[in-house]
Design a protein around this motif. Sequence first.
Motif, PDB file in Angstrom:
ATOM      1  N   SER A 144      87.671  20.670  16.271  1.00 47.33           N
ATOM      2  CA  SER A 144      86.468  19.974  15.803  1.00 47.33           C
ATOM      3  C   SER A 144      85.646  20.893  14.905  1.00 47.33           C
ATOM      4  O   SER A 144      85.114  20.456  13.870  1.00 47.33           O
ATOM      5  N   GLY A 145      85.567  22.168  15.292  1.00 54.59           N
ATOM      6  CA  GLY A 145      84.812  23.127  14.499  1.00 54.59           C
ATOM      7  C   GLY A 145      85.406  23.349  13.124  1.00 54.59           C
ATOM      8  O   GLY A 145      84.684  23.405  12.118  1.00 54.59           O
ATOM      9  N   VAL A 146      86.741  23.474  13.051  1.00 57.08           N
ATOM     10  CA  VAL A 146      87.358  23.749  11.749  1.00 57.08           C
ATOM     11  C   VAL A 146      87.266  22.532  10.834  1.00 57.08           C
ATOM     12  O   VAL A 146      87.094  22.673   9.615  1.00 57.08           O
ATOM     13  N   ILE A 147      87.372  21.323  11.380  1.00 56.52           N
ATOM     14  CA  ILE A 147      87.217  20.117  10.558  1.00 56.52           C
ATOM     15  C   ILE A 147      85.807  20.034   9.992  1.00 56.52           C
ATOM     16  O   ILE A 147      85.596  19.698   8.817  1.00 56.52           O
ATOM     17  N   THR A 148      84.824  20.384  10.824  1.00 55.09           N
ATOM     18  CA  THR A 148      83.432  20.338  10.377  1.00 55.09           C
ATOM     19  C   THR A 148      83.125  21.436   9.366  1.00 55.09           C
ATOM     20  O   THR A 148      82.554  21.176   8.303  1.00 55.09           O
ATOM     21  N   PHE A 149      83.530  22.671   9.693  1.00 57.51           N
ATOM     22  CA  PHE A 149      83.149  23.819   8.864  1.00 57.51           C
ATOM     23  C   PHE A 149      83.911  23.857   7.546  1.00 57.51           C
ATOM     24  O   PHE A 149      83.340  24.173   6.497  1.00 57.51           O
ATOM     25  N   ARG A 150      85.196  23.536   7.565  1.00 59.03           N
ATOM     26  CA  ARG A 150      86.009  23.682   6.353  1.00 59.03           C
ATOM     27  C   ARG A 150      86.255  22.364   5.627  1.00 59.03           C
ATOM     28  O   ARG A 150      86.739  22.380   4.492  1.00 59.03           O
ATOM     29  N   GLY A 151      85.941  21.256   6.254  1.00 58.35           N
ATOM     30  CA  GLY A 151      86.161  19.974   5.607  1.00 58.35           C
ATOM     31  C   GLY A 151      84.887  19.229   5.284  1.00 58.35           C
ATOM     32  O   GLY A 151      84.579  18.937   4.125  1.00 58.35           O
ATOM     33  N   ILE A 152      84.107  18.938   6.317  1.00 59.36           N
ATOM     34  CA  ILE A 152      82.922  18.092   6.143  1.00 59.36           C
ATOM     35  C   ILE A 152      81.775  18.857   5.493  1.00 59.36           C
ATOM     36  O   ILE A 152      81.111  18.341   4.591  1.00 59.36           O
ATOM     37  N   LEU A 153      81.520  20.089   5.937  1.00 59.47           N
ATOM     38  CA  LEU A 153      80.358  20.830   5.471  1.00 59.47           C
ATOM     39  C   LEU A 153      80.339  21.048   3.957  1.00 59.47           C
ATOM     40  O   LEU A 153      79.319  20.786   3.318  1.00 59.47           O
ATOM     41  N   PRO A 154      81.416  21.545   3.316  1.00 55.07           N
ATOM     42  CA  PRO A 154      81.362  21.730   1.852  1.00 55.07           C
ATOM     43  C   PRO A 154      81.100  20.431   1.099  1.00 55.07           C
ATOM     44  O   PRO A 154      80.395  20.423   0.087  1.00 55.07           O
ATOM     45  N   LEU A 155      81.657  19.317   1.593  1.00 54.54           N
ATOM     46  CA  LEU A 155      81.429  18.037   0.936  1.00 54.54           C
ATOM     47  C   LEU A 155      80.017  17.526   1.211  1.00 54.54           C
ATOM     48  O   LEU A 155      79.385  16.884   0.360  1.00 54.54           O
ATOM     49  N   GLN A 157      77.333  19.356   1.648  1.00 52.73           N
ATOM     50  CA  GLN A 157      76.362  20.129   0.875  1.00 52.73           C
ATOM     51  C   GLN A 157      76.293  19.678  -0.578  1.00 52.73           C
ATOM     52  O   GLN A 157      75.281  19.891  -1.250  1.00 52.73           O
ATOM     53  N   GLY A 158      77.356  19.070  -1.084  1.00 49.85           N
ATOM     54  CA  GLY A 158      77.348  18.534  -2.441  1.00 49.85           C
ATOM     55  C   GLY A 158      77.473  19.612  -3.501  1.00 49.85           C
ATOM     56  O   GLY A 158      77.831  20.761  -3.232  1.00 49.85           O
ATOM     57  N   LYS A 159      77.147  19.236  -4.747  1.00 47.67           N
ATOM     58  CA  LYS A 159      77.274  20.135  -5.895  1.00 47.67           C
ATOM     59  C   LYS A 159      75.920  20.750  -6.236  1.00 47.67           C
ATOM     60  O   LYS A 159      74.867  20.196  -5.920  1.00 47.67           O
ATOM     61  N   ILE A 160      75.967  21.901  -6.904  1.00 48.97           N
ATOM     62  CA  ILE A 160      74.745  22.538  -7.408  1.00 48.97           C
ATOM     63  C   ILE A 160      74.931  22.831  -8.887  1.00 48.97           C
ATOM     64  O   ILE A 160      76.046  23.047  -9.362  1.00 48.97           O
ATOM     65  N   VAL A 161      73.835  22.818  -9.639  1.00 50.21           N
ATOM     66  CA  VAL A 161      73.865  23.098 -11.071  1.00 50.21           C
ATOM     67  C   VAL A 161      73.077  24.367 -11.320  1.00 50.21           C
ATOM     68  O   VAL A 161      71.886  24.451 -10.986  1.00 50.21           O
ATOM     69  N   ILE A 162      73.735  25.378 -11.891  1.00 50.96           N
ATOM     70  CA  ILE A 162      73.095  26.659 -12.160  1.00 50.96           C
ATOM     71  C   ILE A 162      72.406  26.627 -13.520  1.00 50.96           C
ATOM     72  O   ILE A 162      72.466  25.625 -14.240  1.00 50.96           O
ATOM     73  N   ASP A 163      71.766  27.744 -13.899  1.00 47.55           N
ATOM     74  CA  ASP A 163      70.955  27.798 -15.117  1.00 47.55           C
ATOM     75  C   ASP A 163      71.752  27.491 -16.385  1.00 47.55           C
ATOM     76  O   ASP A 163      71.215  26.926 -17.338  1.00 47.55           O
ATOM     77  N   ILE A 168      78.638  23.622  -9.899  1.00 41.34           N
ATOM     78  CA  ILE A 168      79.408  24.416  -8.931  1.00 41.34           C
ATOM     79  C   ILE A 168      79.687  23.560  -7.700  1.00 41.34           C
ATOM     80  O   ILE A 168      78.756  23.025  -7.088  1.00 41.34           O
ATOM     81  N   ARG A 169      80.951  23.441  -7.381  1.00 41.52           N
ATOM     82  CA  ARG A 169      81.350  22.771  -6.138  1.00 41.52           C
ATOM     83  C   ARG A 169      81.628  23.827  -5.077  1.00 41.52           C
ATOM     84  O   ARG A 169      82.258  24.844  -5.343  1.00 41.52           O
ATOM     85  N   ARG A 170      81.155  23.559  -3.868  1.00 43.64           N
ATOM     86  CA  ARG A 170      81.165  24.576  -2.821  1.00 43.64           C
ATOM     87  C   ARG A 170      82.514  24.662  -2.113  1.00 43.64           C
ATOM     88  O   ARG A 170      83.253  23.689  -2.032  1.00 43.64           O
ATOM     89  N   PHE A 171      82.767  25.866  -1.569  1.00 42.75           N
ATOM     90  CA  PHE A 171      83.896  26.111  -0.674  1.00 42.75           C
ATOM     91  C   PHE A 171      83.349  26.509   0.694  1.00 42.75           C
ATOM     92  O   PHE A 171      82.225  27.012   0.815  1.00 42.75           O
ATOM     93  N   ALA A 172      84.153  26.301   1.711  1.00 43.53           N
ATOM     94  CA  ALA A 172      83.748  26.734   3.048  1.00 43.53           C
ATOM     95  C   ALA A 172      83.706  28.257   3.127  1.00 43.53           C
ATOM     96  O   ALA A 172      82.843  28.832   3.804  1.00 43.53           O
ATOM     97  N   CYS A 173      84.635  28.924   2.436  1.00 45.61           N
ATOM     98  CA  CYS A 173      84.740  30.382   2.473  1.00 45.61           C
ATOM     99  C   CYS A 173      84.656  30.928   1.060  1.00 45.61           C
ATOM    100  O   CYS A 173      85.547  30.634   0.242  1.00 45.61           O
ATOM    101  N   PRO A 174      83.630  31.705   0.725  1.00 50.66           N
ATOM    102  CA  PRO A 174      83.544  32.279  -0.617  1.00 50.66           C
ATOM    103  C   PRO A 174      84.715  33.219  -0.889  1.00 50.66           C
ATOM    104  O   PRO A 174      85.212  33.891   0.013  1.00 50.66           O
ATOM    105  N   GLU A 189      90.676  21.545  -5.943  1.00 51.43           N
ATOM    106  CA  GLU A 189      91.279  20.797  -4.833  1.00 51.43           C
ATOM    107  C   GLU A 189      92.356  21.609  -4.134  1.00 51.43           C
ATOM    108  O   GLU A 189      92.494  21.555  -2.902  1.00 51.43           O
ATOM    109  N   THR A 190      93.115  22.388  -4.913  1.00 52.04           N
ATOM    110  CA  THR A 190      94.171  23.217  -4.318  1.00 52.04           C
ATOM    111  C   THR A 190      93.580  24.279  -3.410  1.00 52.04           C
ATOM    112  O   THR A 190      94.045  24.466  -2.269  1.00 52.04           O
ATOM    113  N   VAL A 191      92.551  24.991  -3.889  1.00 53.21           N
ATOM    114  CA  VAL A 191      91.916  26.027  -3.073  1.00 53.21           C
ATOM    115  C   VAL A 191      91.251  25.422  -1.852  1.00 53.21           C
ATOM    116  O   VAL A 191      91.306  25.978  -0.744  1.00 53.21           O
ATOM    117  N   PHE A 192      90.631  24.252  -2.033  1.00 54.28           N
ATOM    118  CA  PHE A 192      89.973  23.567  -0.908  1.00 54.28           C
ATOM    119  C   PHE A 192      90.988  23.236   0.182  1.00 54.28           C
ATOM    120  O   PHE A 192      90.742  23.464   1.380  1.00 54.28           O
TER     121      PHE A 192
END
Length: 364
Positions: A144-155, A157-163, A168-174, A189-192
Amino acid sequence: MSQNKHHQSDILYITQPTRNILLALGAWPSINKGESIHSKVHNLLLIFMSYSLLFCDLIPGILYWLMKATTRVRLQMIPLLLYDFMSVSQYGIFISRYDQLKRCLKHVEEDWENILSVDARNIMLKSARTGKRLVTICAFFMYSGVITFRGILPLFQGKIVIDQNVTIRRFACPGYYFSFDVQVSPVYETVFIIQFLTGFITVSIVTCACGLTAIFVVHACGQLKILISLMTGLVQKEWQEECETNKKLAEIVEHQIRDWQTRNIGTLCSYLISIINVIIHMFLFCYTGEQLTGQAEKVAITSCMLEWYRLPDRKARSVVLLIIMSNMPTKISAGQFIDLSLKTFGNVMKTAGTYFNMLRSVID
Protein backbone atom coordinates in the motif's frame (compact mmCIF):
# COMPACT_ATOMS: atom_id res chain seq x y z
CA MET A 1 9.12 -41.60 14.82
CA SER A 2 5.74 -41.57 13.16
CA GLN A 3 5.50 -39.65 9.89
CA ASN A 4 3.21 -36.71 9.19
CA LYS A 5 1.46 -37.59 5.93
CA HIS A 6 0.43 -33.96 5.42
CA HIS A 7 3.91 -32.45 5.80
CA GLN A 8 4.18 -31.32 2.16
CA SER A 9 0.88 -29.43 2.25
CA ASP A 10 1.83 -28.06 5.67
CA ILE A 11 5.11 -26.69 4.28
CA LEU A 12 3.29 -25.04 1.38
CA TYR A 13 0.83 -23.48 3.84
CA ILE A 14 3.34 -22.05 6.31
CA THR A 15 5.66 -20.59 3.67
CA GLN A 16 3.01 -18.55 1.88
CA PRO A 17 3.16 -15.71 0.85
CA THR A 18 6.95 -15.51 1.35
CA ARG A 19 7.54 -18.36 -1.08
CA ASN A 20 5.52 -16.69 -3.85
CA ILE A 21 7.38 -13.39 -3.52
CA LEU A 22 10.82 -15.01 -3.45
CA LEU A 23 9.89 -17.10 -6.49
CA ALA A 24 9.11 -13.85 -8.33
CA LEU A 25 12.54 -12.53 -7.28
CA GLY A 26 14.31 -15.73 -8.34
CA ALA A 27 15.63 -16.29 -4.82
CA TRP A 28 13.41 -19.04 -3.40
CA PRO A 29 15.65 -21.95 -2.29
CA SER A 30 13.87 -25.05 -3.54
CA ILE A 31 13.91 -27.89 -1.02
CA ASN A 32 14.04 -30.49 -3.78
CA LYS A 33 17.28 -32.40 -4.26
CA GLY A 34 18.06 -31.01 -7.70
CA GLU A 35 17.03 -28.12 -9.91
CA SER A 36 16.75 -28.19 -13.67
CA ILE A 37 18.93 -26.03 -15.89
CA HIS A 38 15.80 -24.24 -17.09
CA SER A 39 14.92 -23.32 -13.49
CA LYS A 40 18.43 -22.00 -12.81
CA VAL A 41 18.47 -19.90 -15.97
CA HIS A 42 15.01 -18.56 -15.14
CA ASN A 43 16.16 -17.54 -11.64
CA LEU A 44 19.31 -15.88 -13.00
CA LEU A 45 17.21 -13.88 -15.45
CA LEU A 46 14.89 -12.72 -12.66
CA ILE A 47 17.87 -11.77 -10.49
CA PHE A 48 19.46 -9.81 -13.36
CA MET A 49 16.22 -7.93 -14.05
CA SER A 50 15.69 -7.15 -10.36
CA TYR A 51 19.21 -5.85 -9.85
CA SER A 52 18.99 -3.78 -13.03
CA LEU A 53 15.86 -2.06 -11.77
CA LEU A 54 17.34 -1.55 -8.30
CA PHE A 55 20.48 0.11 -9.63
CA CYS A 56 18.47 2.19 -12.13
CA ASP A 57 16.85 3.73 -9.07
CA LEU A 58 19.79 3.79 -6.64
CA ILE A 59 22.59 5.17 -8.85
CA PRO A 60 20.67 8.23 -10.19
CA GLY A 61 19.51 8.94 -6.65
CA ILE A 62 23.07 8.89 -5.29
CA LEU A 63 24.31 11.11 -8.16
CA TYR A 64 21.50 13.60 -7.54
CA TRP A 65 22.28 13.63 -3.82
CA LEU A 66 25.97 14.33 -4.52
CA MET A 67 25.67 16.82 -7.41
CA LYS A 68 22.29 18.57 -7.48
CA ALA A 69 20.43 18.37 -4.19
CA THR A 70 20.23 21.19 -1.66
CA THR A 71 20.87 20.57 2.03
CA ARG A 72 17.15 20.30 2.76
CA VAL A 73 16.59 17.84 -0.08
CA ARG A 74 19.61 15.80 0.97
CA LEU A 75 18.18 15.39 4.46
CA GLN A 76 14.87 14.25 2.96
CA MET A 77 16.59 11.80 0.60
CA ILE A 78 18.75 10.04 3.22
CA PRO A 79 16.00 7.64 4.42
CA LEU A 80 15.04 6.80 0.82
CA LEU A 81 18.64 6.05 -0.23
CA LEU A 82 19.28 4.03 2.92
CA TYR A 83 16.11 2.04 2.29
CA ASP A 84 17.19 1.28 -1.29
CA PHE A 85 20.70 0.35 -0.16
CA MET A 86 19.27 -1.92 2.54
CA SER A 87 17.05 -3.63 -0.03
CA VAL A 88 20.00 -4.23 -2.37
CA SER A 89 22.01 -5.66 0.53
CA GLN A 90 19.19 -7.92 1.71
CA TYR A 91 18.65 -9.21 -1.82
CA GLY A 92 22.36 -10.00 -2.04
CA ILE A 93 22.12 -11.91 1.25
CA PHE A 94 19.23 -14.00 -0.10
CA ILE A 95 21.30 -14.93 -3.13
CA SER A 96 24.69 -15.45 -1.44
CA ARG A 97 23.18 -17.57 1.34
CA TYR A 98 20.94 -19.57 -0.95
CA ASP A 99 22.35 -22.91 0.27
CA GLN A 100 22.04 -21.95 3.94
CA LEU A 101 18.41 -20.94 3.50
CA LYS A 102 17.83 -24.21 1.68
CA ARG A 103 19.28 -26.19 4.61
CA CYS A 104 17.12 -24.25 7.08
CA LEU A 105 13.98 -24.92 5.07
CA LYS A 106 14.95 -28.56 4.77
CA HIS A 107 15.33 -28.69 8.54
CA VAL A 108 11.85 -27.18 8.91
CA GLU A 109 10.44 -29.74 6.49
CA GLU A 110 12.03 -32.61 8.44
CA ASP A 111 10.48 -31.31 11.66
CA TRP A 112 7.05 -31.24 10.04
CA GLU A 113 7.59 -34.71 8.59
CA ASN A 114 8.58 -36.14 11.98
CA ILE A 115 5.72 -34.65 14.03
CA LEU A 116 4.78 -37.16 16.72
CA SER A 117 1.03 -36.68 17.05
CA VAL A 118 -2.03 -34.77 15.91
CA ASP A 119 -1.78 -32.53 18.98
CA ALA A 120 1.81 -31.65 18.11
CA ARG A 121 0.78 -30.83 14.54
CA ASN A 122 -1.99 -28.56 15.82
CA ILE A 123 0.52 -26.74 18.04
CA MET A 124 2.80 -26.18 15.05
CA LEU A 125 -0.06 -25.03 12.83
CA LYS A 126 -1.24 -22.56 15.47
CA SER A 127 2.24 -21.01 15.66
CA ALA A 128 2.50 -20.99 11.85
CA ARG A 129 -0.81 -19.13 11.52
CA THR A 130 0.51 -16.39 13.80
CA GLY A 131 3.60 -15.94 11.63
CA LYS A 132 1.53 -15.97 8.45
CA ARG A 133 -0.79 -13.26 9.78
CA LEU A 134 2.20 -11.07 10.69
CA VAL A 135 3.69 -11.41 7.20
CA THR A 136 0.32 -10.73 5.54
CA ILE A 137 -0.17 -7.54 7.57
CA CYS A 138 3.39 -6.45 6.81
CA ALA A 139 2.93 -7.11 3.08
CA PHE A 140 -0.38 -5.21 3.00
CA PHE A 141 1.12 -2.04 4.46
CA MET A 142 4.32 -2.33 2.44
CA TYR A 143 2.58 -2.64 -0.93
CA SER A 144 0.00 0.00 0.00
CA GLY A 145 2.86 2.34 0.83
CA VAL A 146 4.72 1.80 -2.44
CA ILE A 147 1.55 2.29 -4.52
CA THR A 148 0.87 5.55 -2.69
CA PHE A 149 4.43 6.89 -2.60
CA ARG A 150 5.60 5.90 -6.09
CA GLY A 151 2.32 5.90 -7.99
CA ILE A 152 -0.37 8.14 -6.56
CA LEU A 153 1.73 10.85 -4.90
CA PRO A 154 3.68 12.09 -8.00
CA LEU A 155 0.44 12.26 -9.98
CA PHE A 156 -1.42 13.89 -7.09
CA GLN A 157 1.17 16.66 -6.80
CA GLY A 158 0.69 17.55 -10.47
CA LYS A 159 2.99 19.65 -12.66
CA ILE A 160 4.99 22.77 -11.80
CA VAL A 161 6.16 25.57 -14.10
CA ILE A 162 9.58 27.09 -13.41
CA ASP A 163 10.82 30.59 -14.31
CA GLN A 164 11.94 29.60 -17.83
CA ASN A 165 8.32 28.62 -18.61
CA VAL A 166 9.31 24.95 -18.51
CA THR A 167 6.83 22.40 -17.21
CA ILE A 168 8.26 19.90 -14.74
CA ARG A 169 6.53 16.61 -14.03
CA ARG A 170 7.40 15.07 -10.69
CA PHE A 171 9.01 11.74 -9.84
CA ALA A 172 8.69 9.85 -6.58
CA CYS A 173 12.50 9.63 -6.34
CA PRO A 174 14.71 12.48 -7.57
CA GLY A 175 17.55 11.41 -9.83
CA TYR A 176 20.38 12.75 -11.98
CA TYR A 177 20.26 11.40 -15.54
CA PHE A 178 23.10 13.39 -17.17
CA SER A 179 22.03 14.84 -20.54
CA PHE A 180 18.79 12.88 -20.85
CA ASP A 181 15.67 15.03 -20.85
CA VAL A 182 13.41 12.98 -18.60
CA GLN A 183 10.50 15.40 -18.98
CA VAL A 184 9.72 14.51 -22.58
CA SER A 185 7.60 11.54 -23.59
CA PRO A 186 8.13 8.61 -23.59
CA VAL A 187 11.27 9.06 -21.42
CA TYR A 188 9.25 10.41 -18.49
CA GLU A 189 6.81 7.50 -18.63
CA THR A 190 9.67 5.01 -18.87
CA VAL A 191 11.47 6.41 -15.81
CA PHE A 192 8.17 6.63 -13.92
CA ILE A 193 7.40 2.94 -14.60
CA ILE A 194 10.97 1.91 -13.67
CA GLN A 195 10.70 3.72 -10.34
CA PHE A 196 7.28 2.20 -9.71
CA LEU A 197 8.50 -1.36 -10.43
CA THR A 198 11.64 -0.77 -8.38
CA GLY A 199 9.47 0.22 -5.44
CA PHE A 200 7.66 -3.10 -5.69
CA ILE A 201 10.99 -4.94 -5.71
CA THR A 202 12.31 -3.09 -2.65
CA VAL A 203 9.20 -3.73 -0.55
CA SER A 204 9.11 -7.34 -1.77
CA ILE A 205 12.66 -7.84 -0.49
CA VAL A 206 11.80 -6.31 2.88
CA THR A 207 8.62 -8.37 3.12
CA CYS A 208 10.59 -11.54 2.37
CA ALA A 209 13.09 -10.69 5.09
CA CYS A 210 10.18 -10.38 7.53
CA GLY A 211 8.59 -13.52 6.13
CA LEU A 212 11.67 -15.72 6.50
CA THR A 213 12.16 -14.41 10.03
CA ALA A 214 8.56 -15.22 10.90
CA ILE A 215 8.76 -18.71 9.34
CA PHE A 216 11.86 -19.74 11.27
CA VAL A 217 11.04 -18.04 14.58
CA VAL A 218 7.44 -19.24 14.88
CA HIS A 219 8.63 -22.69 13.84
CA ALA A 220 11.16 -22.65 16.69
CA CYS A 221 8.44 -21.42 19.07
CA GLY A 222 6.18 -24.28 17.99
CA GLN A 223 8.99 -26.79 18.53
CA LEU A 224 9.63 -25.35 22.00
CA LYS A 225 5.93 -25.71 22.87
CA ILE A 226 6.10 -29.36 21.84
CA LEU A 227 9.24 -29.72 23.94
CA ILE A 228 7.40 -28.37 26.99
CA SER A 229 4.60 -30.86 26.34
CA LEU A 230 7.10 -33.73 26.13
CA MET A 231 8.90 -32.64 29.29
CA THR A 232 5.64 -32.37 31.21
CA GLY A 233 4.46 -35.74 29.95
CA LEU A 234 7.71 -37.37 31.08
CA VAL A 235 6.73 -37.25 34.74
CA GLN A 236 2.93 -37.24 34.56
CA LYS A 237 2.77 -41.02 34.90
CA GLU A 238 4.64 -43.63 36.86
CA TRP A 239 6.43 -45.44 34.06
CA GLN A 240 6.50 -49.15 34.91
CA GLU A 241 9.19 -50.14 32.45
CA GLU A 242 12.64 -48.62 32.27
CA CYS A 243 12.73 -48.89 28.48
CA GLU A 244 9.66 -46.67 28.22
CA THR A 245 11.33 -44.03 30.39
CA ASN A 246 14.44 -44.21 28.21
CA LYS A 247 12.33 -43.77 25.09
CA LYS A 248 10.54 -40.71 26.47
CA LEU A 249 13.78 -39.13 27.67
CA ALA A 250 15.48 -39.81 24.34
CA GLU A 251 12.63 -38.11 22.47
CA ILE A 252 12.98 -35.00 24.61
CA VAL A 253 16.78 -34.81 24.26
CA GLU A 254 16.61 -35.35 20.49
CA HIS A 255 13.94 -32.71 20.13
CA GLN A 256 15.88 -30.23 22.24
CA ILE A 257 19.13 -30.74 20.33
CA ARG A 258 17.36 -29.80 17.07
CA ASP A 259 16.04 -26.58 18.63
CA TRP A 260 19.28 -25.23 20.01
CA GLN A 261 21.11 -24.85 16.86
CA THR A 262 6.41 19.03 1.84
CA ARG A 263 3.15 20.13 3.63
CA ASN A 264 0.20 18.87 1.63
CA ILE A 265 -2.25 16.11 2.37
CA GLY A 266 -0.91 13.76 -0.32
CA THR A 267 2.69 14.06 0.83
CA LEU A 268 1.71 13.83 4.48
CA CYS A 269 -0.29 10.65 3.88
CA SER A 270 2.52 9.13 1.83
CA TYR A 271 5.15 9.79 4.48
CA LEU A 272 2.79 8.61 7.18
CA ILE A 273 2.28 5.28 5.39
CA SER A 274 6.04 4.96 4.86
CA ILE A 275 6.70 5.55 8.55
CA ILE A 276 4.04 3.00 9.47
CA ASN A 277 5.72 0.51 7.14
CA VAL A 278 9.08 0.97 8.84
CA ILE A 279 7.52 0.73 12.30
CA ILE A 280 5.67 -2.48 11.38
CA HIS A 281 8.89 -3.86 9.90
CA MET A 282 10.79 -3.23 13.13
CA PHE A 283 7.92 -4.41 15.30
CA LEU A 284 7.68 -7.73 13.46
CA PHE A 285 11.35 -8.49 14.05
CA CYS A 286 11.18 -7.41 17.70
CA TYR A 287 7.88 -9.21 18.32
CA THR A 288 9.13 -12.50 16.88
CA GLY A 289 12.33 -12.14 18.92
CA GLU A 290 10.27 -11.57 22.04
CA GLN A 291 8.13 -14.64 21.29
CA LEU A 292 11.18 -16.86 20.86
CA THR A 293 12.82 -15.61 24.04
CA GLY A 294 9.58 -15.96 26.00
CA GLN A 295 9.04 -19.51 24.79
CA ALA A 296 12.63 -20.43 25.65
CA GLU A 297 12.08 -19.06 29.18
CA LYS A 298 8.99 -21.25 29.52
CA VAL A 299 11.10 -24.26 28.57
CA ALA A 300 13.63 -23.33 31.25
CA ILE A 301 10.91 -22.88 33.90
CA THR A 302 9.26 -26.17 32.95
CA SER A 303 12.57 -28.04 33.20
CA CYS A 304 13.21 -26.64 36.69
CA MET A 305 9.71 -27.54 37.88
CA LEU A 306 9.76 -31.14 36.68
CA GLU A 307 8.81 -33.69 39.31
CA TRP A 308 12.05 -35.56 38.75
CA TYR A 309 11.61 -37.60 41.93
CA ARG A 310 8.90 -39.60 40.18
CA LEU A 311 11.49 -41.07 37.83
CA PRO A 312 13.80 -43.99 38.60
CA ASP A 313 16.88 -42.84 40.55
CA ARG A 314 19.37 -43.41 37.75
CA LYS A 315 17.15 -41.74 35.16
CA ALA A 316 16.53 -38.72 37.35
CA ARG A 317 20.20 -37.82 36.98
CA SER A 318 19.72 -37.43 33.23
CA VAL A 319 17.28 -34.62 33.89
CA VAL A 320 20.21 -32.48 35.12
CA LEU A 321 21.59 -32.22 31.60
CA LEU A 322 18.12 -31.42 30.33
CA ILE A 323 17.83 -28.55 32.83
CA ILE A 324 21.27 -27.18 31.88
CA MET A 325 20.41 -27.13 28.17
CA SER A 326 17.01 -25.60 28.84
CA ASN A 327 18.56 -22.66 30.68
CA MET A 328 20.72 -21.65 27.73
CA PRO A 329 19.31 -18.34 26.43
CA THR A 330 17.69 -18.39 22.98
CA LYS A 331 17.51 -14.95 21.40
CA ILE A 332 17.55 -13.15 18.06
CA SER A 333 20.02 -10.32 17.75
CA ALA A 334 20.63 -7.55 15.22
CA GLY A 335 24.16 -8.20 14.00
CA GLN A 336 25.00 -9.70 17.43
CA PHE A 337 24.83 -6.17 18.89
CA ILE A 338 21.27 -5.75 20.14
CA ASP A 339 18.77 -8.38 21.26
CA LEU A 340 15.48 -8.04 19.42
CA SER A 341 12.65 -7.68 21.91
CA LEU A 342 9.73 -5.38 22.67
CA LYS A 343 12.01 -3.42 25.01
CA THR A 344 14.40 -2.85 22.12
CA PHE A 345 11.48 -1.71 19.95
CA GLY A 346 10.52 0.82 22.62
CA ASN A 347 14.09 2.13 22.80
CA VAL A 348 14.25 2.48 19.01
CA MET A 349 10.98 4.42 18.96
CA LYS A 350 12.28 6.78 21.67
CA THR A 351 15.49 7.33 19.73
CA ALA A 352 13.53 7.94 16.52
CA GLY A 353 11.42 10.55 18.30
CA THR A 354 14.55 12.33 19.47
CA TYR A 355 16.00 12.24 15.94
CA PHE A 356 12.83 13.72 14.40
CA ASN A 357 12.85 16.53 16.93
CA MET A 358 16.49 17.28 16.10
CA LEU A 359 15.78 17.11 12.35
CA ARG A 360 12.84 19.47 12.70
CA SER A 361 15.03 21.96 14.57
CA VAL A 362 17.69 21.83 11.85
CA ILE A 363 15.20 22.30 9.01
CA ASP A 364 13.32 25.14 10.74
